[in-house]
Design an enzyme around this catalytic site. Structure first.
Site, PDB file in Angstrom:
ATOM      1  N   HIS A 175       0.997   1.663  -5.707  1.00 47.13           N
ATOM      2  CA  HIS A 175      -0.374   1.136  -5.679  1.00 47.13           C
ATOM      3  C   HIS A 175      -1.374   2.257  -5.950  1.00 47.13           C
ATOM      4  O   HIS A 175      -2.315   2.092  -6.741  1.00 47.13           O
ATOM      5  CB  HIS A 175      -0.656   0.487  -4.326  1.00 47.13           C
ATOM      6  CG  HIS A 175      -2.108   0.260  -4.054  1.00 47.13           C
ATOM      7  ND1 HIS A 175      -2.873  -0.637  -4.762  1.00 47.13           N
ATOM      8  CD2 HIS A 175      -2.957   0.837  -3.139  1.00 47.13           C
ATOM      9  CE1 HIS A 175      -4.115  -0.621  -4.316  1.00 47.13           C
ATOM     10  NE2 HIS A 175      -4.193   0.275  -3.325  1.00 47.13           N
ATOM     11  N   HIS A 180       0.842  -1.204   0.000  1.00 45.88           N
ATOM     12  CA  HIS A 180       0.000   0.000   0.000  1.00 45.88           C
ATOM     13  C   HIS A 180       0.876   1.253   0.000  1.00 45.88           C
ATOM     14  O   HIS A 180       0.912   2.023   0.960  1.00 45.88           O
ATOM     15  CB  HIS A 180      -0.942  -0.019   1.198  1.00 45.88           C
ATOM     16  CG  HIS A 180      -2.031  -1.037   1.091  1.00 45.88           C
ATOM     17  ND1 HIS A 180      -1.934  -2.290   1.645  1.00 45.88           N
ATOM     18  CD2 HIS A 180      -3.233  -1.001   0.449  1.00 45.88           C
ATOM     19  CE1 HIS A 180      -3.026  -2.975   1.394  1.00 45.88           C
ATOM     20  NE2 HIS A 180      -3.845  -2.218   0.660  1.00 45.88           N
ATOM     21  N   HIS A 229      -6.010   7.757  -1.701  1.00 50.34           N
ATOM     22  CA  HIS A 229      -6.881   6.883  -0.914  1.00 50.34           C
ATOM     23  C   HIS A 229      -6.144   6.030   0.125  1.00 50.34           C
ATOM     24  O   HIS A 229      -6.771   5.486   1.037  1.00 50.34           O
ATOM     25  CB  HIS A 229      -7.693   5.971  -1.849  1.00 50.34           C
ATOM     26  CG  HIS A 229      -6.941   4.769  -2.324  1.00 50.34           C
ATOM     27  ND1 HIS A 229      -6.013   4.829  -3.340  1.00 50.34           N
ATOM     28  CD2 HIS A 229      -6.976   3.472  -1.925  1.00 50.34           C
ATOM     29  CE1 HIS A 229      -5.508   3.633  -3.544  1.00 50.34           C
ATOM     30  NE2 HIS A 229      -6.084   2.771  -2.697  1.00 50.34           N
ATOM     31  N   ASP A 230      -4.817   5.898   0.029  1.00 47.42           N
ATOM     32  CA  ASP A 230      -4.059   5.119   1.017  1.00 47.42           C
ATOM     33  C   ASP A 230      -2.925   5.933   1.632  1.00 47.42           C
ATOM     34  O   ASP A 230      -1.912   5.371   2.065  1.00 47.42           O
ATOM     35  CB  ASP A 230      -3.491   3.845   0.377  1.00 47.42           C
ATOM     36  CG  ASP A 230      -4.483   2.688   0.410  1.00 47.42           C
ATOM     37  OD1 ASP A 230      -5.330   2.674   1.323  1.00 47.42           O
ATOM     38  OD2 ASP A 230      -4.423   1.814  -0.472  1.00 47.42           O
TER      39      ASP A 230
END
Length: 923
Positions: free
Chosen positions: A634, A630, A670-671
């Site tokens: 990614h 992550h 988003h991460d």
């Protein structure tokens, strides 16, 4: 009579003076006409004031005295109203919050029970060792409203009745009266009628049990013509003194035919006033239990031919019969008075507590408010509050081996009546000081937690007279009490000095002070906690500013990227669903991200500065940790899949420009700051993140990091959005990032699948668009399953590598066996788990999106191909495991045969007695 000459002087007309001449009929008629004219004038005046409320309010504000206002409050206290009003204060410094809440002009002395002279019951009870306001007195349970006053029959009407009927009529007259003063006045007038006496007095016992101190009355020398409004100042007779004192103590009746022959009678009073006291009848008033409540006394029987006629047995009998009912009535009235004052006192205390809790911005403001209320409530000259500094401790005596420590006073707040009335300077903000708390009266209270009520400060050895000599102030009475928090720890000490009326602080003052001190303790404690929170928030802001600075990419780096040539989408292969970034450099991923924003024309549509865009991408990449899966790559892959869906998957015409912008930003963000562990792990270790967010823990953190970067200087790619568009973009951004939580995916996918299957999709509906955006985010987040097989295998190894690292942490930190997915020892189950992952999550998602637009079918087809490959690997893994198991079983069996042959040989050798056998056995 047992009154001193000084007491007689206060009363005006006293028993013993000549009988007043009765007015003539003409004089009475004239007085009635004048009274009627006054009433007419008063009615006109009242009507005019009702029509001019502004003038009435202004006149009252200019002319009303403190005694008038206090009298109004007292009248309200004994009325039947349910909630007393709050008087406004001229010293409210601000117009908001608790600082604008007026200081109630009310005194604790209002809640002394006049019938007994004592205080009401304790407000604060001890329940299981802790202070509590529970435990309502029993008399509160039976409280009622005072019934309307019953009109008694006139004297002429009473003369038409026999003695029994007169007694019944006079009993009915007092039966429903619950106001104590009115009741006592009625009793006296009715007694005068029954005994045909000239005048009378009624004394009530002050105190109870062994604490009885005196008899007091405001109804002295009452006649048939007097009214209750004519009640004089209170007169007190010391306990056991005079005739009334004797009757109260013994409970006996005293009937004196000639007062001058009784040694308890003070004839000097008659000499001073000229009134001739002849006969006297004094009887006790008892409650149902037999305890003496008071003494009723009538003087000089009238209406007979013999002016020296004494009260006879018939008078005693009817007097005693009537007083039996009077005792019940007085007892009920006292209970009602106590109940009314108890309710009033509780209402005042709740109002005071409300005032305190409205003002909790700073310690100095709340303490100032407390002192204002204390001065007003307990009517004293000066109030001081000394705060204990628990954080600063020092040894009481360095020579002590026990190393005992004591707290110190760190702040002292003082307020005087002049400050309350805004007549002079005040010291309400507190002085910084540092001195041990075991010195003096305040020190004693702070160290022991006891309350001190000192009637003469100079007689107490703990008082230091130097304090008065230095300030010129004269200290007389002192009431000092600790201020504690909810846990019972002493936070400070409150000191009250000198009551305004010159009396000592009594039990009623202590009760009110104790109850009020509890709310003060909570208010101070809450204010301290609020200040700590404010400091923590300030520290957090500083930390965020520092973090924002270090988390933001340098401007020089953005300028370097700005100068690089950005390849086209075709050169990079960004339009393909099979795109892979594994062989790209870090700079190439940044340039590819820029290309996606350029091809979507987002920089032009939202007026984004090119250098700002470069710096934002650099900052996003910088805020991804170097975890196994992550990470930035990614996030970049997820964004590329969203770009392909928009450009090649047919979503360009469905999504708005703002939605496209926010979805691309959400994919890249988003991460952010992912720690390589999932939400469940954060909850298990009780991390700070889990304490902040109870659901979607990491996703909320990713969103917060995204907002932090967007708000950092030089990274404001949303800067040129209109306010409404900006607010809408933030909402879209939050929903998109939270949608990457698979727990939310499982909650919403059923509704989306049903819409697609039934072909009821209407993308003009915001609810349906939200479902679509959430499904697109999930499809992009799991898009690694749709990559070419060789790429998919490498990514799967990265994913499970990160899972296994979390499993190792669970073993180390939590001492638990991780789930199969996180268990490194179950690595051979990877293909099987991948098949389960595809069947449960990936295939349903891509199948539904393909129904939305078949241009996204490559995602589904590649997913199915990879699923089949994983299935084959799972079968191969199972066959290999079976063969491996068979081999282990075979080897185990051979080893078993060898062991059995060796055991048989050793057994036979052990039976031999030859030296060789012994040697073999040893071998």
């Amino acid at each position: 009579m047992a009154l001193s000459p000084g007491d007689r002087e206060k009363t005006g007309s006293l028993p013993g003076s000549p009988v007043e001449q009765q007015p003539t009929r003409a004089e009475r008629d004239k007085a009635d006409r004048e009274s009627q004219l006054k009433r007419v004038e008063y009615e006109k005046m009242e009507t005019w004031l009702d029509g001019h409320p502004a003038f009435a309010h202004d006149y009252f504000a200019r002319k009303a005295t403190r005694s008038m206002i206090d009298g109004w409050y007292i009248a309200r206290a004994v009325s039947q109203s349910t909630k007393p009003p709050v008087a406004e204060s001229p010293h409210s410094p601000n117009s908001s919050s608790g600082s604008n809440t007026p200081v109630r002009k009310v005194s604790a002395s209002e809640f002394e029970v006049q019938g007994t002279g004592g205080s009401l019951g304790r407000m604060v009870q001890t329940v299981d060792g802790s202070p509590s306001f529970l435990g309502t007195p029993s008399y509160l349970l039976n409280q009622g409203k005072s019934s309307p006053t019953r009109s008694r029959k006139s004297l002429n009407e009473l003369k038409q009745l026999d003695d029994r009927a007169v007694l019944i009529e006079l009993v009915k007259d007092i039966a429903n009266e619950l106001e104590l003063s009115t009741l006592c006045h009625k009793i006296l007038q009715n007694v005068l009628i029954l005994t045909k006496a000239d005048r009378g007095s009624l004394f009530l016992v002050r105190g109870k049990g062994t604490e009885k101190c005196c008899l007091a009355t405001k109804l002295f020398d009452v006649t048939i013509q007097s009214t209750v409004e004519q009640a004089r100042e209170e007169i007190r007779v010391p306990w056991r003194k005079g005739i009334v004192g004797y009757v109260a103590e013994t409970g006996e009746t005293v009937n004196i035919a000639n007062a001058y022959e009784d040694p308890r009678f003070n004839c000097e009073i008659d000499l001073q006033t000229g009134y001739k006291t002849r006969s006297m009848l004094s009887m006790p008033i008892k409650e149902p239990g037999g305890e003496v409540l008071g003494v009723a006394q009538v003087i000089n029987k009238i209406g007979s031919k013999d002016q020296h006629e004494a009260f006879n047995e018939s008078d005693e009998k009817v007097f005693a019969q009537y007083l039996q009912f009077c005792g019940i009535g007085i007892n009920n009235a006292r209970l009602y008075e106590r109940a009314t004052l108890e309710i009033r006192r509780n209402q005042v205390l709740l109002e005071l507590a409300k005032t305190l809790f409205e003002e909790q911005s700073t310690l100095s403001s709340i303490v100032r408010r407390i002192m204002e209320l204390l001065l007003s409530l307990l009517r004293c000259e000066r109030c001081s509050i000394l705060m204990v500094d628990e954080s600063s401790k020092k040894k009481k005596n360095k020579r002590l081996a026990s190393k005992e420590q004591t707290s110190i006073f760190s702040q002292v707040f003082e307020l005087e009546q002049a400050d309350l009335e805004n007549k002079g300077p005040h010291n309400g903000n507190g002085n910084g000081c540092r001195f041990p708390i075991h010195i003096g009266i305040t020190g004693y209270v702070a160290t022991t937690g006891e309350t001190l009520n000192i009637s003469d400060a100079y007689k107490d050895p703990r008082f230091d007279p130097k304090v008065d000599s230095e300030t010129g102030f004269r200290t007389h009475e002192m009431l000092c009490m600790p201020i504690k928090n909810a846990s019972g720890a002493i936070q400070g000490v409150s000191l009250l000095v000198n009551k305004l009326d010159g009396s000592a602080f009594n039990k009623n003052d202590e009760d009110m002070f104790e109850a009020f001190a509890i709310f003060c303790g909570m208010g101070i404690h809450n204010t301290k906690m609020y200040e700590k929170v404010c400091r923590a928030v300030a520290m957090q802001r500083v930390a965020l500013e520092t973090l924002s600075y270090h988390a933001t990419a340098p401007q020089e780096e953005a300028q370097r990227i700005k100068k690089l040539v950005v390849p086209t989408s075709n050169e990079l292969g960004l339009l393909k669903f099979s795109f892979s970034e594994l062989r790209m450099t870090e700079d190439e991923t940044l340039l590819a991200a820029i290309r996606m924003f350029l091809d979507l024309d987002l920089l032009n549509k939202f007026r984004i500065n090119y250098e700002t865009m470069c710096r934002w991408l650099l900052s996003v990449r910088k805020n991804y940790r170097n975890v196994t899966y992550h990470n930035w790559r990614h996030a970049f892959t997820v964004a590329q899949t969203m770009f392909a869906i928009i450009k090649s998957g047919g979503m360009k015409n469905v999504l708005t420009d703002l939605e496209v912008m926010t979805l691309m930003v959400a994919c890249l963000s988003h991460d952010l700051d992912h720690r390589g562990t999932n939400n469940n792990f954060q909850v298990m270790i009780e991390s700070p993140l889990a304490q902040l967010y109870s659901t979607s823990t990491m996703e909320h953190h990713h969103f917060d990091q995204c907002i932090m970067i967007l708000n950092s200087k030089g990274n404001e790619i949303f800067m040129n959005l209109q306010p409404d568009d900006y607010a809408h973009a933030i909402r879209l951004l939050e929903h998109a990032i939270l949608s990457t939580d698979l727990a939310l995916y499982f909650k919403t996918r059923g509704e989306f699948f049903q819409l697609v299957e039934e072909q009821k999709c209407d993308w003009s509906e915001e609810d349906q668009r939200e479902l679509l955006r959430g499904m697109l985010m999930t499809a992009c987040d799991i898009s690694a399953i749709s990559k070419p097989w060789e790429v998919q295998k490498q990514i799967a190894n990265l994913v499970f590598g990160e899972f296994f690292e979390q499993g190792d942490l669970e073993r180390q930190q939590l001492n638990k066996v991780p789930d199969d997915m996180m268990n490194r020892e179950k690595h051979h189950l990877l293909p099987k788990m991948q098949v389960g992952f595809v069947d449960a999550i990936c295939l349903p998602c891509y199948e539904s999106l393909t129904r939305v637009n078949d241009q996204m079918k490559p995602l589904l087809e590649m997913c199915q191909m990879n699923r089949n490959n994983w299935q084959e690997l799972a079968k191969s893994s199972i066959e290999e495991l079976v063969e491996e198991k068979k081999e282990r079983i075979k080897v185990s069996a051979e080893e078993k045969d060898i062991d059995e042959s060796e055991t048989t040989s050793l057994s036979s050798s052990s039976t031999s007695s030859t030296p060789g056998g012994v040697q073999l056995r040893k071998k």
